[in-house]
Design a protein around this motif. Structure first.
Motif, PDB file in Angstrom:
ATOM      1  N   LEU A  40      -6.945  -3.827  -8.768  1.00 48.16           N
ATOM      2  CA  LEU A  40      -6.132  -3.434  -7.707  1.00 48.16           C
ATOM      3  C   LEU A  40      -6.543  -2.474  -6.678  1.00 48.16           C
ATOM      4  O   LEU A  40      -6.161  -2.643  -5.816  1.00 48.16           O
ATOM      5  N   GLU A  41      -7.284  -1.364  -7.441  1.00 47.16           N
ATOM      6  CA  GLU A  41      -7.731  -0.439  -6.286  1.00 47.16           C
ATOM      7  C   GLU A  41      -8.604  -1.448  -5.174  1.00 47.16           C
ATOM      8  O   GLU A  41      -8.608  -0.690  -4.116  1.00 47.16           O
ATOM      9  N   ASN A  42      -9.480  -1.818  -5.706  1.00 50.72           N
ATOM     10  CA  ASN A  42     -10.306  -2.706  -4.799  1.00 50.72           C
ATOM     11  C   ASN A  42      -9.559  -3.787  -3.771  1.00 50.72           C
ATOM     12  O   ASN A  42      -9.697  -3.801  -2.602  1.00 50.72           O
ATOM     13  N   GLU A  43      -8.396  -4.151  -4.358  1.00 54.76           N
ATOM     14  CA  GLU A  43      -7.716  -4.960  -3.258  1.00 54.76           C
ATOM     15  C   GLU A  43      -6.949  -4.216  -2.050  1.00 54.76           C
ATOM     16  O   GLU A  43      -6.858  -4.575  -1.052  1.00 54.76           O
ATOM     17  N   TYR A  44      -6.630  -2.987  -2.673  1.00 49.71           N
ATOM     18  CA  TYR A  44      -6.153  -1.982  -1.643  1.00 49.71           C
ATOM     19  C   TYR A  44      -7.192  -1.658  -0.540  1.00 49.71           C
ATOM     20  O   TYR A  44      -6.848  -1.340   0.685  1.00 49.71           O
ATOM     21  N   GLU A  45      -8.088  -1.288  -1.176  1.00 55.55           N
ATOM     22  CA  GLU A  45      -9.409  -1.096  -0.295  1.00 55.55           C
ATOM     23  C   GLU A  45      -9.532  -2.065   0.829  1.00 55.55           C
ATOM     24  O   GLU A  45      -9.727  -1.969   2.083  1.00 55.55           O
ATOM     25  N   GLN A  46      -9.480  -3.463   0.411  1.00 61.06           N
ATOM     26  CA  GLN A  46      -9.610  -4.500   1.256  1.00 61.06           C
ATOM     27  C   GLN A  46      -8.399  -4.496   2.099  1.00 61.06           C
ATOM     28  O   GLN A  46      -8.717  -4.999   3.516  1.00 61.06           O
ATOM     29  N   LEU A  47      -7.497  -4.130   2.047  1.00 62.35           N
ATOM     30  CA  LEU A  47      -6.093  -4.184   2.799  1.00 62.35           C
ATOM     31  C   LEU A  47      -6.304  -3.108   3.843  1.00 62.35           C
ATOM     32  O   LEU A  47      -5.332  -2.855   4.683  1.00 62.35           O
ATOM     33  N   GLY A  48      -7.313  -2.087   3.762  1.00 62.13           N
ATOM     34  CA  GLY A  48      -7.248  -0.822   4.485  1.00 62.13           C
ATOM     35  C   GLY A  48      -6.291   0.097   4.267  1.00 62.13           C
ATOM     36  O   GLY A  48      -6.174   1.131   5.249  1.00 62.13           O
ATOM     37  N   ALA A  49      -5.880   0.169   3.110  1.00 56.65           N
ATOM     38  CA  ALA A  49      -4.977   1.174   2.339  1.00 56.65           C
ATOM     39  C   ALA A  49      -5.475   2.221   1.359  1.00 56.65           C
ATOM     40  O   ALA A  49      -6.579   2.073   0.803  1.00 56.65           O
ATOM     41  N   GLU A  50      -5.041   3.510   1.610  1.00 58.72           N
ATOM     42  CA  GLU A  50      -5.665   4.506   0.883  1.00 58.72           C
ATOM     43  C   GLU A  50      -4.352   4.297  -0.570  1.00 58.72           C
ATOM     44  O   GLU A  50      -3.488   4.943  -0.708  1.00 58.72           O
ATOM     45  N   PHE A  51      -5.078   3.873  -1.556  1.00 52.07           N
ATOM     46  CA  PHE A  51      -4.311   3.864  -3.108  1.00 52.07           C
ATOM     47  C   PHE A  51      -4.292   4.945  -3.697  1.00 52.07           C
ATOM     48  O   PHE A  51      -5.540   5.188  -4.203  1.00 52.07           O
ATOM     49  N   LEU A  52      -3.379   5.774  -3.488  1.00 46.93           N
ATOM     50  CA  LEU A  52      -3.350   7.011  -4.241  1.00 46.93           C
ATOM     51  C   LEU A  52      -3.236   6.939  -6.036  1.00 46.93           C
ATOM     52  O   LEU A  52      -3.601   7.842  -6.540  1.00 46.93           O
ATOM     53  N   GLY A  53      -2.616   5.859  -6.360  1.00 51.78           N
ATOM     54  CA  GLY A  53      -2.418   5.326  -7.688  1.00 51.78           C
ATOM     55  C   GLY A  53      -1.158   4.720  -7.893  1.00 51.78           C
ATOM     56  O   GLY A  53      -0.495   4.427  -6.646  1.00 51.78           O
ATOM     57  N   GLY A  54      -0.735   4.673  -9.187  1.00 54.17           N
ATOM     58  CA  GLY A  54       0.709   4.115  -9.227  1.00 54.17           C
ATOM     59  C   GLY A  54       1.398   4.055 -10.799  1.00 54.17           C
ATOM     60  O   GLY A  54       0.880   4.953 -11.327  1.00 54.17           O
ATOM     61  N   VAL A  55       2.301   3.307 -10.823  1.00 54.14           N
ATOM     62  CA  VAL A  55       3.253   3.440 -11.937  1.00 54.14           C
ATOM     63  C   VAL A  55       2.826   2.352 -12.776  1.00 54.14           C
ATOM     64  O   VAL A  55       3.095   1.209 -12.395  1.00 54.14           O
ATOM     65  N   TYR A  56       2.448   2.493 -13.972  1.00 53.77           N
ATOM     66  CA  TYR A  56       2.081   1.413 -15.108  1.00 53.77           C
ATOM     67  C   TYR A  56       3.299   1.100 -15.717  1.00 53.77           C
ATOM     68  O   TYR A  56       3.881   2.005 -16.134  1.00 53.77           O
ATOM     69  N   VAL A  57       3.614  -0.330 -15.628  1.00 54.41           N
ATOM     70  CA  VAL A  57       4.895  -0.715 -16.552  1.00 54.41           C
ATOM     71  C   VAL A  57       4.351  -1.631 -17.562  1.00 54.41           C
ATOM     72  O   VAL A  57       3.650  -2.537 -17.482  1.00 54.41           O
ATOM     73  N   GLU A  58       5.034  -1.209 -18.728  1.00 53.10           N
ATOM     74  CA  GLU A  58       4.681  -2.125 -19.979  1.00 53.10           C
ATOM     75  C   GLU A  58       4.663  -3.589 -19.690  1.00 53.10           C
ATOM     76  O   GLU A  58       5.364  -3.937 -18.674  1.00 53.10           O
ATOM     77  N   VAL A  59       3.905  -4.219 -20.415  1.00 54.27           N
ATOM     78  CA  VAL A  59       3.666  -5.745 -20.361  1.00 54.27           C
ATOM     79  C   VAL A  59       4.421  -6.730 -21.140  1.00 54.27           C
ATOM     80  O   VAL A  59       3.780  -7.670 -21.324  1.00 54.27           O
ATOM     81  N   ASP A  60       5.177  -6.280 -21.951  1.00 58.79           N
ATOM     82  CA  ASP A  60       5.963  -7.157 -22.925  1.00 58.79           C
ATOM     83  C   ASP A  60       4.817  -7.719 -23.748  1.00 58.79           C
ATOM     84  O   ASP A  60       4.937  -9.016 -24.120  1.00 58.79           O
ATOM     85  N   SER A  61       4.111  -6.997 -24.503  1.00 64.34           N
ATOM     86  CA  SER A  61       3.030  -7.449 -25.439  1.00 64.34           C
ATOM     87  C   SER A  61       3.848  -7.630 -26.775  1.00 64.34           C
ATOM     88  O   SER A  61       4.931  -7.369 -26.912  1.00 64.34           O
ATOM     89  N   ASP A  62       2.832  -8.385 -27.307  1.00 60.98           N
ATOM     90  CA  ASP A  62       3.546  -8.635 -28.951  1.00 60.98           C
ATOM     91  C   ASP A  62       3.288  -7.325 -29.899  1.00 60.98           C
ATOM     92  O   ASP A  62       3.801  -7.353 -30.970  1.00 60.98           O
ATOM     93  N   ASP A  63       2.554  -6.292 -29.450  1.00 63.10           N
ATOM     94  CA  ASP A  63       2.259  -5.100 -30.256  1.00 63.10           C
ATOM     95  C   ASP A  63       2.375  -3.912 -29.094  1.00 63.10           C
ATOM     96  O   ASP A  63       1.271  -3.418 -28.645  1.00 63.10           O
TER      97      ASP A  63
END
Length: 265
Positions: A40-63
């Motif tokens: 994801l960080e690489n994708e923002y770099e390709q967009l020319g944006a400065e990715f400061l970080g973000g919010v991890y949201v749970e992934v509905d895993s089985d554990d």
């Protein structure tokens, strides 16, 4: 030289399929692999944006307990907040590293009316008392239920995922979304599994206060029917380079402080 637009992505996922099982990925070949955060960080770099970080949201895993552990062990400074999974109730167990809680209300396993159960409402009140935000992902048809439930706990910080999955601009949907917007601590993310509907975005933008609307990608799920680049460009077209939308509102919603950010240059 024009400064890059700084972005805090208010909704991303990551998973490691060598260690995790996500049952909902069955039949979704494009997502049936591991997705580490550096992609994801690489994708923002390709967009020319400065990715400061973000919010991890749970992934509905089985554990979920394993997921809590994996997120805890991941010390990537780009993870600015963690919305982890728990069953909402007055004596709920909360992961020690959680910024807030999401109990999925949009999945087949979530019964209709879950948000109206007395134990759920009591849990929301307990979260409000602790200053713990709730991450709301609901089925679009149940927006009226959400408005009725969350209006009972106006002191709670609630953050709606994916434009509330608003299905249309019918009178019932509009009324429910207006009720959510009237709550003093309700935020909403402009993200989704599908390319967002411009008319719904316009309605949300006119309905919610501008300091409670958040940019979010929903990466990598956004890639199923669209792409991060397409979503990013659409957000720029609609909101322009608005630093509140792309950065500051997420900081306010999730309690992200400036000293948590790794700024380039």
């Amino acid at each position: 030289m024009t400064r890059q637009l700084q972005v805090i992505d208010a909704h991303f996922h990551m998973w490691n399929l060598e260690r995790q099982h996500l049952p909902w990925l069955d039949g979704m070949p494009s997502l049936d692999r591991s997705f580490p955060l550096h992609e994801l960080e690489n994708e923002y770099e390709q967009l020319g944006a400065e990715f400061l970080g973000g919010v991890y949201v749970e992934v509905d895993s089985d554990d979920p307990l394993l997921e809590d552990r994996l997120v805890y062990e991941n010390n990537d400074p780009k993870i600015l907040a963690r919305m982890l999974r728990a069953q909402v109730g007055p004596y709920m167990r909360v992961p020690i590293n959680a910024t807030g809680i999401r109990e999925p209300l949009h999945t087949d396993s979530a019964p209709r009316g879950r948000c109206m159960e007395p134990s759920f409402i009591a849990g929301l009140r307990a979260m409000a008392d602790k200053g713990l935000p709730f991450e709301l992902c609901n089925r679009g048809a149940e927006l009226p239920d959400m408005a009725q439930a969350f209006s009972q706990v106006p002191s709670l910080t609630v953050i709606m995922d994916h434009l509330g999955n608003m299905p249309d601009l019918s009178p019932a949907s509009r009324k429910a979304m207006q009720a959510m917007a009237a709550l003093p601590h309700c935020y909403i993310k402009v993200s989704g599994d599908l390319p967002v509907d411009r008319d719904i975005v316009a309605f949300v933008r006119d309905t919610f206060p501008p300091d409670r609307i958040l940019y979010a990608s929903n990466w990598p799920v956004v890639t199923v029917h669209s792409s991060l680049r397409e979503h990013w460009q659409l957000m720029l077209d609609i909101f322009g380079p608005d630093e509140d939308f792309f950065k500051h509102n997420a900081m306010r919603a999730y309690g992200i402080h400036a000293d948590m950010l790794t700024v380039e240059g």
